[in-house]
Design an enzyme around this catalytic site. Structure first.
Site, PDB file in Angstrom:
ATOM      1  N   TYR A   1      28.246  42.698  50.873  1.00 26.49           N
ATOM      2  CA  TYR A   1      29.681  41.993  50.571  1.00 26.49           C
ATOM      3  C   TYR A   1      28.586  40.846  50.483  1.00 26.49           C
ATOM      4  O   TYR A   1      27.501  40.286  49.462  1.00 26.49           O
ATOM      5  CB  TYR A   1      30.396  41.558  51.621  1.00 26.49           C
ATOM      6  CG  TYR A   1      31.683  41.342  51.130  1.00 26.49           C
ATOM      7  CD1 TYR A   1      32.657  41.325  49.527  1.00 26.49           C
ATOM      8  CD2 TYR A   1      32.562  40.961  52.038  1.00 26.49           C
ATOM      9  CE1 TYR A   1      33.632  40.241  49.514  1.00 26.49           C
ATOM     10  CE2 TYR A   1      34.181  40.201  52.073  1.00 26.49           C
ATOM     11  CZ  TYR A   1      34.041  39.841  51.013  1.00 26.49           C
ATOM     12  OH  TYR A   1      36.032  39.751  50.569  1.00 26.49           O
ATOM     13  N   TYR A   2      29.198  39.148  51.450  1.00 25.20           N
ATOM     14  CA  TYR A   2      29.099  38.219  51.312  1.00 25.20           C
ATOM     15  C   TYR A   2      27.232  38.255  51.739  1.00 25.20           C
ATOM     16  O   TYR A   2      26.897  38.743  52.431  1.00 25.20           O
ATOM     17  CB  TYR A   2      29.677  36.718  52.117  1.00 25.20           C
ATOM     18  CG  TYR A   2      31.065  36.716  51.619  1.00 25.20           C
ATOM     19  CD1 TYR A   2      31.235  36.332  50.375  1.00 25.20           C
ATOM     20  CD2 TYR A   2      32.038  36.474  52.281  1.00 25.20           C
ATOM     21  CE1 TYR A   2      32.496  35.355  49.295  1.00 25.20           C
ATOM     22  CE2 TYR A   2      33.305  36.272  52.226  1.00 25.20           C
ATOM     23  CZ  TYR A   2      33.208  35.796  50.500  1.00 25.20           C
ATOM     24  OH  TYR A   2      35.015  35.350  49.747  1.00 25.20           O
TER      25      TYR A   2
ATOM     26  N   ASN B   1      37.026  48.093  45.016  1.00 28.93           N
ATOM     27  CA  ASN B   1      37.806  46.411  44.531  1.00 28.93           C
ATOM     28  C   ASN B   1      37.498  45.335  44.837  1.00 28.93           C
ATOM     29  O   ASN B   1      36.333  44.263  44.938  1.00 28.93           O
ATOM     30  CB  ASN B   1      38.369  47.125  46.351  1.00 28.93           C
ATOM     31  CG  ASN B   1      38.074  46.502  47.539  1.00 28.93           C
ATOM     32  OD1 ASN B   1      36.981  47.328  47.799  1.00 28.93           O
ATOM     33  ND2 ASN B   1      39.118  46.399  48.512  1.00 28.93           N
TER      34      ASN B   1
ATOM     35  N   GLU C   1      35.135  47.206  50.126  1.00 29.28           N
ATOM     36  CA  GLU C   1      35.493  48.427  50.512  1.00 29.28           C
ATOM     37  C   GLU C   1      35.652  49.641  50.302  1.00 29.28           C
ATOM     38  O   GLU C   1      35.381  50.768  50.785  1.00 29.28           O
ATOM     39  CB  GLU C   1      35.948  47.353  52.102  1.00 29.28           C
ATOM     40  CG  GLU C   1      37.083  47.730  52.193  1.00 29.28           C
ATOM     41  CD  GLU C   1      37.865  46.963  51.383  1.00 29.28           C
ATOM     42  OE1 GLU C   1      39.385  46.172  51.634  1.00 29.28           O
ATOM     43  OE2 GLU C   1      37.151  46.289  51.125  1.00 29.28           O
TER      44      GLU C   1
ATOM     45  N   LYS D   1      69.695  15.509  68.989  1.00 25.78           N
ATOM     46  CA  LYS D   1      68.593  16.839  69.314  1.00 25.78           C
ATOM     47  C   LYS D   1      69.066  17.411  68.051  1.00 25.78           C
ATOM     48  O   LYS D   1      69.104  17.173  66.658  1.00 25.78           O
ATOM     49  CB  LYS D   1      70.061  17.475  70.513  1.00 25.78           C
ATOM     50  CG  LYS D   1      69.861  17.285  71.707  1.00 25.78           C
ATOM     51  CD  LYS D   1      71.246  17.028  72.011  1.00 25.78           C
ATOM     52  CE  LYS D   1      71.347  18.998  72.486  1.00 25.78           C
ATOM     53  NZ  LYS D   1      72.395  18.974  73.338  1.00 25.78           N
TER      54      LYS D   1
ATOM     55  N   THR E   1      64.611  15.207  69.171  1.00 22.02           N
ATOM     56  CA  THR E   1      64.201  16.185  69.775  1.00 22.02           C
ATOM     57  C   THR E   1      62.723  16.891  69.168  1.00 22.02           C
ATOM     58  O   THR E   1      61.751  17.199  70.550  1.00 22.02           O
ATOM     59  CB  THR E   1      64.625  16.657  71.251  1.00 22.02           C
ATOM     60  OG1 THR E   1      65.463  17.665  69.730  1.00 22.02           O
ATOM     61  CG2 THR E   1      65.723  15.939  71.554  1.00 22.02           C
TER      62      THR E   1
ATOM     63  N   ARG F   1      32.037  47.049  25.190  1.00 20.17           N
ATOM     64  CA  ARG F   1      30.470  46.599  24.424  1.00 20.17           C
ATOM     65  C   ARG F   1      30.308  44.926  24.583  1.00 20.17           C
ATOM     66  O   ARG F   1      31.024  45.195  24.594  1.00 20.17           O
ATOM     67  CB  ARG F   1      30.134  47.186  23.102  1.00 20.17           C
ATOM     68  CG  ARG F   1      32.272  47.145  22.471  1.00 20.17           C
ATOM     69  CD  ARG F   1      32.012  47.391  21.309  1.00 20.17           C
ATOM     70  NE  ARG F   1      33.034  48.321  21.321  1.00 20.17           N
ATOM     71  CZ  ARG F   1      33.548  49.089  20.236  1.00 20.17           C
ATOM     72  NH1 ARG F   1      32.908  49.278  19.190  1.00 20.17           N
ATOM     73  NH2 ARG F   1      34.006  49.970  20.505  1.00 20.17           N
TER      74      ARG F   1
ATOM     75  N   LEU G   1      41.448  47.255  22.149  1.00 20.84           N
ATOM     76  CA  LEU G   1      42.323  46.124  22.945  1.00 20.84           C
ATOM     77  C   LEU G   1      43.257  46.787  23.607  1.00 20.84           C
ATOM     78  O   LEU G   1      43.779  45.384  24.394  1.00 20.84           O
ATOM     79  CB  LEU G   1      42.197  45.559  21.480  1.00 20.84           C
ATOM     80  CG  LEU G   1      41.026  44.231  21.050  1.00 20.84           C
ATOM     81  CD1 LEU G   1      41.567  44.597  19.930  1.00 20.84           C
ATOM     82  CD2 LEU G   1      41.490  43.603  21.748  1.00 20.84           C
TER      83      LEU G   1
ATOM     84  N   LYS H   1      64.172  28.126  69.212  1.00 21.17           N
ATOM     85  CA  LYS H   1      64.560  26.661  69.280  1.00 21.17           C
ATOM     86  C   LYS H   1      65.400  27.215  68.215  1.00 21.17           C
ATOM     87  O   LYS H   1      66.530  26.819  67.754  1.00 21.17           O
ATOM     88  CB  LYS H   1      64.721  25.509  69.494  1.00 21.17           C
ATOM     89  CG  LYS H   1      64.244  25.179  71.446  1.00 21.17           C
ATOM     90  CD  LYS H   1      65.857  24.666  71.980  1.00 21.17           C
ATOM     91  CE  LYS H   1      65.490  24.015  72.883  1.00 21.17           C
ATOM     92  NZ  LYS H   1      67.239  23.745  73.912  1.00 21.17           N
TER      93      LYS H   1
ATOM     94  N   ARG I   1      34.662  48.970  13.888  1.00 26.25           N
ATOM     95  CA  ARG I   1      35.657  49.918  12.946  1.00 26.25           C
ATOM     96  C   ARG I   1      34.260  49.321  11.541  1.00 26.25           C
ATOM     97  O   ARG I   1      34.670  48.916  10.467  1.00 26.25           O
ATOM     98  CB  ARG I   1      36.833  48.821  12.406  1.00 26.25           C
ATOM     99  CG  ARG I   1      37.375  48.932  12.609  1.00 26.25           C
ATOM    100  CD  ARG I   1      39.084  48.840  13.001  1.00 26.25           C
ATOM    101  NE  ARG I   1      39.690  47.122  12.262  1.00 26.25           N
ATOM    102  CZ  ARG I   1      39.580  46.394  12.980  1.00 26.25           C
ATOM    103  NH1 ARG I   1      40.346  46.031  14.118  1.00 26.25           N
ATOM    104  NH2 ARG I   1      39.937  45.705  12.438  1.00 26.25           N
TER     105      ARG I   1
ATOM    106  N   THR J   1      47.432  41.600  55.599  1.00 27.82           N
ATOM    107  CA  THR J   1      48.795  40.865  54.764  1.00 27.82           C
ATOM    108  C   THR J   1      49.779  41.427  54.535  1.00 27.82           C
ATOM    109  O   THR J   1      51.305  40.638  54.607  1.00 27.82           O
ATOM    110  CB  THR J   1      47.625  39.523  54.120  1.00 27.82           C
ATOM    111  OG1 THR J   1      46.714  38.611  55.144  1.00 27.82           O
ATOM    112  CG2 THR J   1      48.701  38.617  53.423  1.00 27.82           C
TER     113      THR J   1
ATOM    114  N   ASP K   1      37.515  50.151  26.535  1.00 27.40           N
ATOM    115  CA  ASP K   1      36.389  49.571  25.366  1.00 27.40           C
ATOM    116  C   ASP K   1      37.444  49.667  24.283  1.00 27.40           C
ATOM    117  O   ASP K   1      37.167  49.748  22.815  1.00 27.40           O
ATOM    118  CB  ASP K   1      34.903  50.143  25.197  1.00 27.40           C
ATOM    119  CG  ASP K   1      33.695  49.239  24.707  1.00 27.40           C
ATOM    120  OD1 ASP K   1      34.475  48.462  24.460  1.00 27.40           O
ATOM    121  OD2 ASP K   1      33.617  49.573  23.950  1.00 27.40           O
TER     122      ASP K   1
END
Length: 751
Positions: free
Chosen positions: A723-724, A430, A434, A5, A51, A259, A231, A87, A266, A206, A229
């Protein structure tokens, strides 16, 4: 012969106990027999067998009997799995008291948020305990119950120890969502939310289903990260993507400002490496994090059709080329506008620019002044980065990649700005395309002025709604619970909190739409389908806005309400594409003018209320069809890392002749019209797919012209995003994890 068990005790093998369990599992279920399960199990007995092993054999036996001819074995298998879970979690057949259960998971197991006990008195928890109906576990199919166990119930994933059963989870989620409500109505809202969760009327995405009640207060589904644009912005955005992925978010990225290759930096001291190296950085960041054991990280990259590197970005996902010039583990969304489509139709050229040299052009993209400014830049002779290509060449490249990979999406940015609820710039969408949010790029990690768009999502299971009054109540509950979570959850960066608490944008969609149409006896390509779709979505949007307006009256409108068209008296009926009226012939059924006046008076609690997302993963729990998509097959086998789940469409026996099979459709025109009718009411966008069956075309070859024609039709009828691009590979029944876009949910994106 002895068996062992769960508590380790050895007892004599008892065949009668197996009979009793199987008899209980088949009780009152039609079309199933005890003998079939026991014979099919072919139990290989041995001394010392546990079991739990015996019970797993019985579950597998019932699962293997699930078919279209014997669909009800999915309920038998679910009961057997439920028996086993009870259980393990309860230690027996009878549930513990809710108060004891919460205390154990807060203090002993250390998996629940301790606030649950602070939000409610012992007396209130005992009162809610009396309301829980554990028999509602019998509503689950095997696939739904197994999906819960594998992905959504709170557990120790290292040991696979599950700490809760479904009805406890649903009740505690409802308690958390409405825990800060005051007054006598609080318990009523908790009970109503519990009913709608446990009766499958509300589809929880989810992050919400897996997270609310846990110690991780991250309940949003997706985020939109805009990149400047510079760093500092690029590296800060990469860090943000990492934190967001680790917090269960799917990622939208906007690379449109960066870019192109060989641009001077610079005054020419440094030559720019272009977009691709930075996309590789983002790819590594997103894939380095796993979303708390629930799903892997994913991102969609947005860029305008006129970007100097657009041709290179369109091919980043394909299998040709080398690792140096491909970034295959990201998805891509190219942004079009009317100017591009017109030039394509006239067989004219387009011009590609560096966004660094055409900053005001980037700002105008999506707005009415874009065309004039674009033509002005085309006449400029002083630009270092400008090249001309055929519009048809770019469209051909887009279609080729869209068909071959299925994952090159499109965004009609003028529709997104001119027809959505936002009255401020929308520059990106996103992961699952959507959600439309105004965003502001990060300049550093702690930038409080930046805005990372956050997707607070959920969906309404339209098949399970029995009346308009119930629809109104369900819409009210889902608006209120998501509103509460905005303030209750934690945020991975100040920019995410800045956006969410000031704009309070919600994206509430619909799911089980294919089954809903089948119940109405309408197929996607029927003449009446757009009218049925229009009537349904009109009611949903009306009730969502009514609830948000009521909340604004109670709690105040959102701080940046002035950045929405709603603040100017706008409603979705004002700016939809009038071409839809050619096939949507019904008259409006809701009192929009009275609602308009009420919104003028009180405002809205939320900048937006609707978006229709994919619900691929969370739909399995409720045995519902995915979002608004037609089904591929009456039974699918959903493959995950753990197992294969047989999923039969809802009410197969009753509706099988009414369902639309996606690859039986001769083309997408009916589906495009249906989505257009739904988009008419939705104040953000729709995650909508297209389907192509090669056998419908001469020599089994899908013509580019067919795909292009339908993309143009989608634009004509107001699609904001696409989308797909799904093509039939002959296997309509298998859905693997790699196909499942469940990172953005109503859970969903795969709500």
């Amino acid at each position: 012969m002895n068996v062992v068990k769960r508590n380790g005790e050895a007892v004599p093998y008892d065949i009668e106990k197996i009979h009793r369990v199987v008899n209980w599992a088949v009780d009152d279920i039609k079309g199933v027999t005890v003998s079939d399960i026991e014979i099919n199990s072919d139990l290989q007995k041995r001394d010392g067998m546990s079991t739990a092993e015996i019970h797993n054999v019985l579950i597998d036996s019932a699962v293997n009997l699930i078919s279209l001819n014997t669909p009800n074995y999915q309920y038998v298998a679910a009961r057997l799995l439920s028996y086993q879970l009870r259980k393990d979690v309860w230690g027996g057949k009878n549930p513990p008291k809710l108060l004891d259960f919460v205390n154990k998971n807060v203090h002993e197991n250390d998996v629940y948020d301790e606030d649950i006990l602070m939000l409610y008195t012992d007396q209130e928890i005992n009162k809610l305990d009396e309301y829980i109906d554990h028999d509602r576990d019998n509503l689950f199919t095997y696939a739904g119950f197994r999906q819960l166990c594998d992905k959504y119930l709170i557990q120790d994933r290292s040991s696979s120890t599950i700490f809760e059963t479904p009805q406890f989870a649903y009740m505690i989620i409802a308690m958390v969502c409405f825990g800060k409500y005051k007054g006598n109505t609080r318990i009523q809202y908790v009970k109503r939310a519990y009913d709608y969760f446990s009766k499958f009327k509300i589809n929880l995405p989810t992050p919400l289903m897996a997270g609310v009640r846990s110690k991780i207060r991250q309940y949003a589904s997706c985020c939109l990260i805009d990149i400047d644009d510079t760093l500092p912005s690029i590296f800060s955005s990469s860090t943000a993507a990492g934190y967001a992925t680790g917090s269960r978010y799917g990622i939208g990225l906007n690379i449109g400002r960066v870019r192109p290759l060989n641009s001077p930096i610079r005054n020419g001291e440094v030559i720019h490496t272009g977009v691709i190296p930075f996309l590789k950085l983002m790819e590594s960041t997103v894939k380095s994090c796993h979303q708390n054991g629930i799903r892997g990280g994913s991102a969609t990259v947005n860029f305008p059709f006129w970007h100097y590197e657009a041709e290179d970005m369109l091919v980043l996902k394909n299998n040709s080329g080398t690792d140096d010039n491909r970034v295959r583990k990201l998805d891509y969304c190219i942004q079009f506008s009317e100017l591009f489509y017109k030039r394509f139709l006239k067989n004219e050229d387009i011009t590609l620019f560096s966004p660094n040299e055409a900053k005001d052009l980037y700002d105008a993209f999506g707005h009415e002044n874009f065309d004039e400014l674009y033509e002005k830049y085309e006449r400029k002779t002083s630009l270092s980065f400008k090249k001309t290509i055929s519009a048809r060449k770019l469209m051909s490249l887009f279609v080729k990649e869209r068909v071959e990979t299925g994952r090159i999406y499109f965004m009609n940015i003028d529709h997104c700005n001119q027809r959505s609820a936002w009255d401020t710039d929308v520059k990106m969408t996103n992961l699952c395309v959507e959600v439309l949010h105004p965003t502001k790029p990060l300049q550093h990690i702690d930038d409080k002025d930046a805005e990372i768009g956050i997707c607070i999502l959920s969906a309404i299971n339209v098949l399970e709604i029995i009346s308009d009054p119930e629809m109104e109540k369900v819409c009210d509950i889902v608006v209120r619970l998501l509103d509460q979570l905005i303030d209750y959850q934690d945020y991975f960066m100040p920019a995410a909190e800045n956006f969410t608490k000031n704009r309070r944008s919600l994206g509430i969609g619909i799911t089980n739409f294919a089954a809903y149409l089948a119940k109405q006896g309408v197929k996607y390509d029927d003449e009446e389908a757009p009218n049925v779709s229009d009537e349904l979505m009109e009611k949903v949007q009306y009730y969502l806005l009514s609830s948000s307006c009521n909340l604004a009256e109670e709690k105040g409108k959102c701080p940046k309400y002035h950045d929405t068209k709603y603040s100017n008296g706008w409603l979705p009926i004002d700016t939809y594409k009038k071409e839809i009226d050619e096939f949507v012939t019904r008259k409006h059924s809701m009192d929009w003018e009275s609602l308009r006046e009420k919104i003028k008076l009180h405002g809205l609690r939320h900048s937006t209320v609707s978006a229709i997302m994919p619900c691929e993963s969370s739909s399995v729990i409720q045995c519902s069809t995915n979002g608004i998509e037609p089904i591929r097959s009456f039974i699918t086998y959903k493959k995950s890392k753990a197992r294969t789940l047989p999923v039969i469409v809802p009410n197969y026996t009753s509706y099988k002749n009414k369902y639309t099979l996606a690859y039986d459709m001769q083309d997408n025109s009916g589906l495009i019209k249906v989505v257009g009718a739904l988009q008419k009411w939705v104040d953000m966008s729709i995650s909508a797919n297209m389907y192509y069956n090669y056998s419908h075309y001469e020599k089994g070859a899908l013509p580019d012209s067919k795909v292009i024609k339908e993309v143009l039709l989608a634009y004509k009828l107001g699609w904001r995003t696409g989308y797909y691009n799904n093509t039939d590979d002959g296997d309509k029944q298998s859905i693997g994890e790699e196909e499942e876009k469940d990172n953005c949910e109503s859970g969903a994106c795969a709500l």
